[in-house]
Design a protein around this motif. Structure first.
Motif, PDB file in Angstrom:
ATOM      1  N   LYS A 902      27.548   6.739 -22.391  1.00 56.67           N
ATOM      2  CA  LYS A 902      26.463   5.976 -21.592  1.00 56.67           C
ATOM      3  C   LYS A 902      27.048   5.249 -20.413  1.00 56.67           C
ATOM      4  N   ALA A 903      28.016   4.467 -20.810  1.00 57.44           N
ATOM      5  CA  ALA A 903      28.752   3.692 -19.845  1.00 57.44           C
ATOM      6  C   ALA A 903      29.389   4.692 -18.536  1.00 57.44           C
ATOM      7  N   ALA A 904      30.007   6.030 -19.323  1.00 53.84           N
ATOM      8  CA  ALA A 904      30.628   6.824 -18.580  1.00 53.84           C
ATOM      9  C   ALA A 904      29.570   7.540 -17.409  1.00 53.84           C
ATOM     10  N   VAL A 905      28.323   7.702 -17.974  1.00 55.24           N
ATOM     11  CA  VAL A 905      27.212   8.176 -16.940  1.00 55.24           C
ATOM     12  C   VAL A 905      26.894   7.129 -16.138  1.00 55.24           C
ATOM     13  N   GLU A 906      26.684   5.805 -16.577  1.00 54.99           N
ATOM     14  CA  GLU A 906      26.465   4.789 -15.604  1.00 54.99           C
ATOM     15  C   GLU A 906      27.646   4.747 -14.605  1.00 54.99           C
ATOM     16  N   ALA A 907      28.787   4.881 -14.877  1.00 56.04           N
ATOM     17  CA  ALA A 907      29.897   4.969 -13.874  1.00 56.04           C
ATOM     18  C   ALA A 907      29.753   6.067 -12.698  1.00 56.04           C
ATOM     19  N   CYS A 908      29.195   7.254 -13.375  1.00 56.36           N
ATOM     20  CA  CYS A 908      28.995   8.169 -12.389  1.00 56.36           C
ATOM     21  C   CYS A 908      27.983   7.792 -11.416  1.00 56.36           C
ATOM     22  N   VAL A 909      26.946   7.454 -11.797  1.00 54.99           N
ATOM     23  CA  VAL A 909      25.712   7.303 -11.205  1.00 54.99           C
ATOM     24  C   VAL A 909      26.071   6.028 -10.222  1.00 54.99           C
ATOM     25  N   HIS A 910      26.787   5.087 -10.673  1.00 53.33           N
ATOM     26  CA  HIS A 910      27.159   3.917  -9.668  1.00 53.33           C
ATOM     27  C   HIS A 910      28.169   4.492  -8.614  1.00 53.33           C
ATOM     28  N   LYS A 927      18.946  11.376 -22.689  1.00 49.46           N
ATOM     29  CA  LYS A 927      17.605  11.737 -21.961  1.00 49.46           C
ATOM     30  C   LYS A 927      17.447  11.015 -20.510  1.00 49.46           C
ATOM     31  N   GLU A 928      18.151   9.600 -20.547  1.00 53.05           N
ATOM     32  CA  GLU A 928      17.728   8.866 -19.486  1.00 53.05           C
ATOM     33  C   GLU A 928      18.061   9.441 -18.189  1.00 53.05           C
ATOM     34  N   ILE A 929      18.999  10.643 -18.088  1.00 54.86           N
ATOM     35  CA  ILE A 929      19.260  10.864 -16.418  1.00 54.86           C
ATOM     36  C   ILE A 929      18.339  11.386 -15.754  1.00 54.86           C
ATOM     37  N   GLY A 930      17.209  12.082 -16.327  1.00 60.32           N
ATOM     38  CA  GLY A 930      16.242  12.608 -15.365  1.00 60.32           C
ATOM     39  C   GLY A 930      15.587  11.525 -14.475  1.00 60.32           C
ATOM     40  N   PRO A 931      14.958  10.620 -15.578  1.00 53.71           N
ATOM     41  CA  PRO A 931      14.216   9.583 -14.861  1.00 53.71           C
ATOM     42  C   PRO A 931      15.183   8.673 -13.809  1.00 53.71           C
ATOM     43  N   LEU A 932      16.202   8.745 -14.084  1.00 57.11           N
ATOM     44  CA  LEU A 932      17.219   7.772 -13.194  1.00 57.11           C
ATOM     45  C   LEU A 932      17.358   8.568 -11.928  1.00 57.11           C
ATOM     46  N   TYR A 936      16.173   7.282  -8.190  1.00 58.32           N
ATOM     47  CA  TYR A 936      17.099   7.179  -7.088  1.00 58.32           C
ATOM     48  C   TYR A 936      16.424   8.041  -5.942  1.00 58.32           C
ATOM     49  N   ALA A 937      16.245   9.205  -6.206  1.00 53.09           N
ATOM     50  CA  ALA A 937      15.773  10.130  -5.122  1.00 53.09           C
ATOM     51  C   ALA A 937      14.403   9.637  -4.475  1.00 53.09           C
ATOM     52  N   SER A 938      13.478   9.011  -5.369  1.00 55.44           N
ATOM     53  CA  SER A 938      12.221   8.529  -4.772  1.00 55.44           C
ATOM     54  C   SER A 938      12.652   7.380  -3.882  1.00 55.44           C
TER      55      SER A 938
END
Length: 1197
Positions: A902-910, A927-932, A936-938
């Motif tokens: 989860k932290a790794a994904v957050e790092a990538c997003v960041h 699951k949470e990457i789609g909504p995220l 961000y796109a919106s």
């Protein structure tokens, strides 16, 4: 301040002196007198003793030169300090400028008008110009090198004085009739000065002196009066500038001869003579005033007539010309200073700042902290704290003032010993006198005093903190009028808060008293207030109740209570020290009868010392005090003096039989760099005697002497001496007597040791001689003890050395500890490179990570992360470090290694690495990457950053979403109808994104199948899945339509302009399929042009028919098309010359034939080229001239 006469120099042949001037920088004293006498003297202190500094040092004349050159009486002497010149003039009008050459004074220039006598000369502040005024009204301004700048005759005016303004823009001329005229520096009259101090004065008067302080050492307050004008009748005024409407008025009630400011502009000396009515004779007197006209001191001087006064540069001495003598008086200034917990606090002014610089000088560590305080009034210290009393700043809002405190005008700030403010109180009474105890601050104005029971945070419990608000109202602050008689109970006292809210307080403040307060002092249980009539009032603390009044027949100036509040020391205004017993001495608890006790303690009523300017009681003995008398310090025990010590220091502290004294005069010479040499410790006689006895006679006799004169300090001295000799029994008894529990424990521990050498080593270590102790341990072959000693001291370098030098293996754990401690040492000093070396040896991974990060050595950090085992607690921190510097891959690796996807994904997003984020999320079923992503796109779309949103979707491999957005952008751009090439590019990009989507579907199916089925089946499955998932068939199926339309549109125009009209027409004919993308008007207009150019008027006619039938045209446009058609087709019949091949073979066997994207022709051959990316075709011979696909611009394979 205190002042006393210290020296007298006689002029040979009893020649009377007329003037004296002291050079502020180099210390030369010039004095002029009758018969042409002119002398230059210099007082120098010759001493090798470091303690004998300043006024205490013996001063002798190091220069005594008579300057020959004047014949008449020398009347004016003035120094130019910047250029080391002396200017003198006599009664014949002769002016001589003298210069210093090889230690003697020589004539440099001479000038004589032979018309009149010089009355006054003045150099400006920078020493560049001199102004000379003559009695007959002539004024000359000259430069330092002897050139005349300008001269002027003031007609009908007798001049007597001249003064420059600090900025050299204004000259003041004093007339013989007492008027003062203001001129500019070119000699133009501006205005007459208003003399307010002479209202209602009759008779002839003359000016005794004009002195304008130039501000070279700063001002004691912003906007401080600095121009003093004093008349011979004793009246005078001190002004802020030359036309001050509102000057400070003085009446010195004496005949004034001369005036001068000291070099700080803080004290004005006014010299002259005063009539003594009782003796009916005149007494020479010097009065001292502040710039605000407050009288400080009076100095009476023997002799017949005083003619001149001059300050020494440091403001510590003053020279007076009386008859044929120069008298010197020493001044003990009232410095703003205090002493709290090894810290000397002192304040000074600087020319470049309006505020006072308050220095907190920690004498133990020799560190200093500077705080800038506006309008500082006083510094008071006690224990670990100090109070700064200041005037409230009008401009600043009083945030911490209580809402009900009205508009308070003064502030008391409680600070600790490094100058951090802990608390402050706004008060309405002028804190002229402030004293503090361990619990209270008492501030007094002339008619009332205010008590504040201060609290310091470290002593507050949580319970008390909640009660603070209540107790505040219940009167931790009170105000009492001096004429009231409080009983000590709460009634009848004024609560500060109520007092401000209601008008009860106003009469209290404004109610004047006939007998004002002149000094206060307090201890924990007693408050003493002195009044000008000689009345002393004693109150109890903490509940203020008036206990007693005492009457003295003199006015007290400084009060001081001893440590048990039984005796009060009083220094009066003339510097006489006397005592007052507040409690009868018989109750002192030593079993003696009252009379014997009084006899033993000396009789205070008979005690008196003159010229005392400072005194301090011992903190731990009620009968012991030290006092400063002129330049000597005396210590008294039971009112018996010990032999004096030569010093001019101010007493900081007196305890443990030692006096700490600070040479403030020396510190103030260079206040920014205080020197440890200026702090002096004096031991009193009993301590010196005991030490001598121990050294010379032995412990037994010394022990007897100390038994007779007991004091904890002496017992400690004995204990230490006994320890040195390993006399443990005596040492233990002595430690018991001075209540030193650690000492007793230490002696016990020593008793348990067997070997003598071991005992000696322990004693040496106890006294802090660690090198010696270590050597002794090593000699006994006890390396372990030497190591533990060094560890206790925190000397890890030595620990490491000892561990390495020893034979046999060193203890690994100890070695690691030492390496890490040394690493910490370097890290604390930010020497990261050195720290890394030691942490590596000490295997301290956490600190290593920190050091690598600080050094920006990310390779090292990555190596460290790779070397750590999985799920190590340091990995998340390292991951975070990588994230902060934008290193995504390394951060992800670190997070994954410690099972934190989860932290790794957050790092990538960041770090905006969305494709990596999506990949990780899929791999770890998150699951949470789609909504995220959507969020961000919106967010990007809201900000209208659509291309960034496309890029985001593309990076996250959401190709279909990216394509949708791209098509939207392309459609919008197409509507503008401006740049078709850009529109084509956008459609190509959108189509490529759809191709990426197809590819993604195919590979996902293949990875699912993993070779179980054939490739065709998996491709089919991919397509089916695409069909099922895709709601937007138009985009997916016809991805290239937009790109094709604009490709042919551009191609037709290019062919037309190249003159290739037939090809252009054929290409334009293809555009008929794309009416949904390009407006029909443009398609058929292009077709009409191409066909008419190609002379295919049949096609042209059909194009015109289509144009005229378009519904989107306005009637005017349609009319113009019709007119144009008429014009063309009347000339040319609407027939094609050749049959269009497009019509003949547009349908092949299997439906529609492909079109060549290079030429726009129909491909009828069986062999042709197809693009691997966009799947469009071209003829072999046409494409061979291209390196890129003309439609999608991908490289040809």
């Amino acid at each position: 301040m205190f002042i006393y006469l210290s020296k007298k120099i006689a002029i040979p042949n009893s020649i009377r002196l007329k003037c004296v001037s002291w050079n502020k920088d180099q210390g030369f004293i010039a004095c002029g007198g009758e018969e042409g006498l002119l002398k230059v003297l210099k007082l120098e202190t010759q001493t090798d003793d470091a303690k004998l500094k300043g006024l205490a040092a013996p001063s002798n004349l190091s220069m005594n030169q008579t300057l020959e050159g004047h014949s008449g009486a020398v009347q004016v002497v003035t120094w130019n300090e910047q250029y080391q010149k002396l200017t003198t003039s006599d009664q014949n009008g002769l002016i001589i400028v003298w210069m210093l050459y090889k230690g003697s004074w020589y004539e440099e220039m001479i000038n004589n008008r032979n018309k009149s006598v010089v009355r006054s000369m003045s150099w400006n502040a920078d020493g560049q110009k001199i102004c000379i005024v003559y009695e007959d009204g002539a004024v000359i301004v000259g430069s330092v090198d002897g050139n005349r700048i300008w001269g002027k005759e003031l007609k009908g005016i007798q001049l007597a004085h001249v003064a420059w303004s600090p900025d050299s823009k204004v000259l003041l001329f004093g007339m013989a009739n007492g008027e003062i005229h203001i001129y500019d520096n070119q000699g133009n009259f501006i205005v007459k000065m208003t003399i307010s101090c002479l209202i209602n004065v009759t008779g002839a008067i003359s000016i005794a002196g004009i002195h304008w302080y130039p501000g070279t050492e700063g001002y004691i307050e912003p906007d401080c009066p600095c121009l003093a004008v004093i008349f011979d009748n004793g009246r005078g005024q001190i002004m802020r500038y030359e036309n001050d409407e509102n000057p400070v008025l003085l009446d010195t009630q004496m005949n004034v001869a001369s005036i001068q400011w000291n070099h700080y502009g803080s004290v004005l000396a006014v010299a002259g003579c005063q009539k003594n009515i009782s003796l009916d004779k005149e007494v020479n007197t010097v009065q001292f005033y502040t710039p605000f006209g407050e009288h400080l001191r009076t100095l009476k001087v023997p002799g017949k007539q005083m003619t001149a006064v001059s300050w020494e540069g440091g403001g510590l001495r003053i020279g007076l010309a009386v008859d044929s003598f120069i008298y010197f008086a020493n001044i003990r200034p009232d410095y703003k200073w205090g002493y709290c917990s090894n810290t000397v606090v002192y304040a000074y002014t600087r020319p470049d700042r309006l505020e006072y610089s308050v220095v907190f000088w920690d004498t133990k560590n020799n560190e200093k902290f500077v705080k800038y305080v506006k309008s500082l009034m006083s510094i008071t210290t006690c224990g670990d704290f100090c109070i700064l009393a200041t005037k409230a700043d009008d401009n600043q809002p009083q945030e911490d003032a209580e809402p009900e405190s009205g508009n308070a005008t003064y502030v008391l700030v409680l600070c600790n010993s490094i100058g951090t403010p802990l608390d402050s109180k706004y008060i309405d009474i002028d804190p002229l006198f402030v004293t503090m105890t361990k619990t209270h601050v008492i501030a007094a104005s002339k008619e009332a005093f205010y008590t504040w029971q201060y609290r310091v945070a470290k002593k507050l419990t949580a319970l008390e903190i909640n009660q603070v608000a209540k107790t505040r109202k219940e009167g931790r602050e009170r105000v009492y009028h001096i004429d009231d008689t409080p009983t000590g109970t709460t009634d009848g006292t004024f609560d500060f808060a109520k007092a401000f809210a209601f008008t009860d307080f106003q009469p209290l403040i404004s109610k004047a008293t006939r007998d004002p307060i002149c000094c206060i002092t307090a201890t924990d249980k007693t408050l003493i207030v002195g009044r000008e009539s000689g009345l002393i009032q004693r109150y109890s603390l903490p509940n203020v109740g008036l206990l007693q009044k005492y009457t003295l027949n003199y006015r007290a100036y400084q009060l001081s209570l001893n440590c048990n509040s039984s005796r009060l020391a009083i220094i009066d205004i003339a510097g006489v020290l006397t005592f007052l017993d507040l409690e009868s001495r018989s109750s002192s608890g030593d079993g003696l009868a009252g009379e014997q006790a009084t006899a033993a303690a000396g009789d205070p009523s008979k005690f008196e010392r003159k010229d005392v300017w400072d005194m301090k009681w011992a903190n731990d003995n009620p009968d012991l005090f030290a006092m400063m008398e002129k330049t000597r310090m005396y210590v008294f025990r039971n009112l018996d003096p010990e032999e004096p010590i030569q010093t001019s220091g101010y007493i900081c502290n007196f305890e443990d039989l030692e006096i700490k004294s600070v040479l403030l005069d020396e510190i103030m010479k260079d206040p920014e760099r205080p020197n440890k040499d200026y702090l002096i410790n004096f031991e009193i006689r009993s301590l010196r005697d005991s030490r001598a006895l121990i050294e010379k006679v032995g412990i037994e006799d010394a022990s007897q002497f100390i038994e007779d004169n007991p004091h904890p300090r002496l017992w400690r001295l004995l204990a230490e001496a006994a320890l040195q000799k390993l006399d443990l029994k005596t040492a233990e008894q002595a430690f018991v007597r001075c209540k030193d529990y650690q000492g007793i424990e230490f002696v016990k521990r020593l008793g348990n040791l067997q070997s003598e050498s071991m005992k000696q080593a322990e004693v040496v270590a106890y006294f802090g001689r660690f090198e010696e102790a270590e050597r002794m341990y090593l000699d006994m072959d006890r390396r372990d003890l030497a190591i533990s000693l060094r560890m206790k001291l925190g000397d890890w370098f030595r620990v490491l050395q000892l561990l390495k030098t020893g034979s046999g293996d060193a203890d690994d754990a100890l070695l690691e500890q030492a390496y890490n401690a040394i690493g910490d040492y370097f890290a604390d000093r930010q020497k990261w490179v050195n720290a890394v070396q030691y942490y590596l040896q000490g295997r301290n991974q956490e600190r290593l990570a920190e050091c690598y990060y600080m050094l920006e050595d990310y390779d090292g950090l990555e190596r460290l992360a790779n070397s750590l085992p999985e799920n190590h607690k340091l990995l998340p921190d390292i991951g975070q470090m990588f994230v902060t510097v934008g290193m995504c891959e390394q951060a992800v690796n670190a997070y994954l290694k410690c099972s934190q996807p989860k932290a790794a994904v957050e790092a990538c997003v960041h770090l905006n690495q969305w494709n990596k984020a999506v990949e990780l999320a899929k791999d770890h079923n998150m699951k949470e990457i789609g909504p995220l992503l959507a969020k961000y796109a919106s967010h990007l779309l809201e900000k209208n950053k659509r291309l960034e949103a496309v890029e985001l979707y593309r990076k996250a491999h959401h190709f279909l979403d990216a394509a949708r957005l791209m098509f939207k952008i392309a459609d919008e751009e197409a509507k503008k109808r401006t740049r078709p090439l850009r529109v084509k590019k956008l459609y190509v990009l959108a189509a490529l994104l759809v191709e990426n989507y197809h590819e993604q579907m195919k590979t996902s199916q293949q990875s699912k199948a993993k070779g179980k089925k054939s490739e065709a089946t998996s491709a089919l499955a991919g397509l089916l899945e695409e069909d099922a998932s895709s709601t937007d068939n138009r985009i997916v199926d016809n991805a290239w339509r937009g790109a094709e339309a604009y490709h042919f549109f551009l191609l037709a125009q290019r062919q037309l302009y190249d003159g290739n009209v037939d090809s252009a027409m054929k290409t334009a004919l293809h555009l008929r399929d794309y009416e949904d993308i390009i407006p029909a008007v443009e398609i058929y207009s292009l077709l009409a042009i191409c066909s008419s150019a190609n002379r295919a008027f049949g096609t042209c006619s059909r194009a015109f028919i289509k144009l005229e039938s378009l519904e989107s045209l306005s009637p005017e446009q349609r009319q113009s098309y019709e007119d144009l058609a008429l014009e063309i087709f009347t000339k040319y019949p609407p027939k094609d010359n050749r049959k269009s091949e497009l019509d003949s073979i547009s349908e092949g066997v299997d439906g529609k034939l492909p079109t060549c994207i290079v030429t726009g022709r129909i491909i009828s051959e069986y062999q042709f080229w197809m693009c691997s990316t966009c799947k469009h075709c071209a003829m072999e011979q046409d494409i061979s001239r291209h390196n890129f696909c003309p439609l999608c611009h991908s490289t040809l394979t």
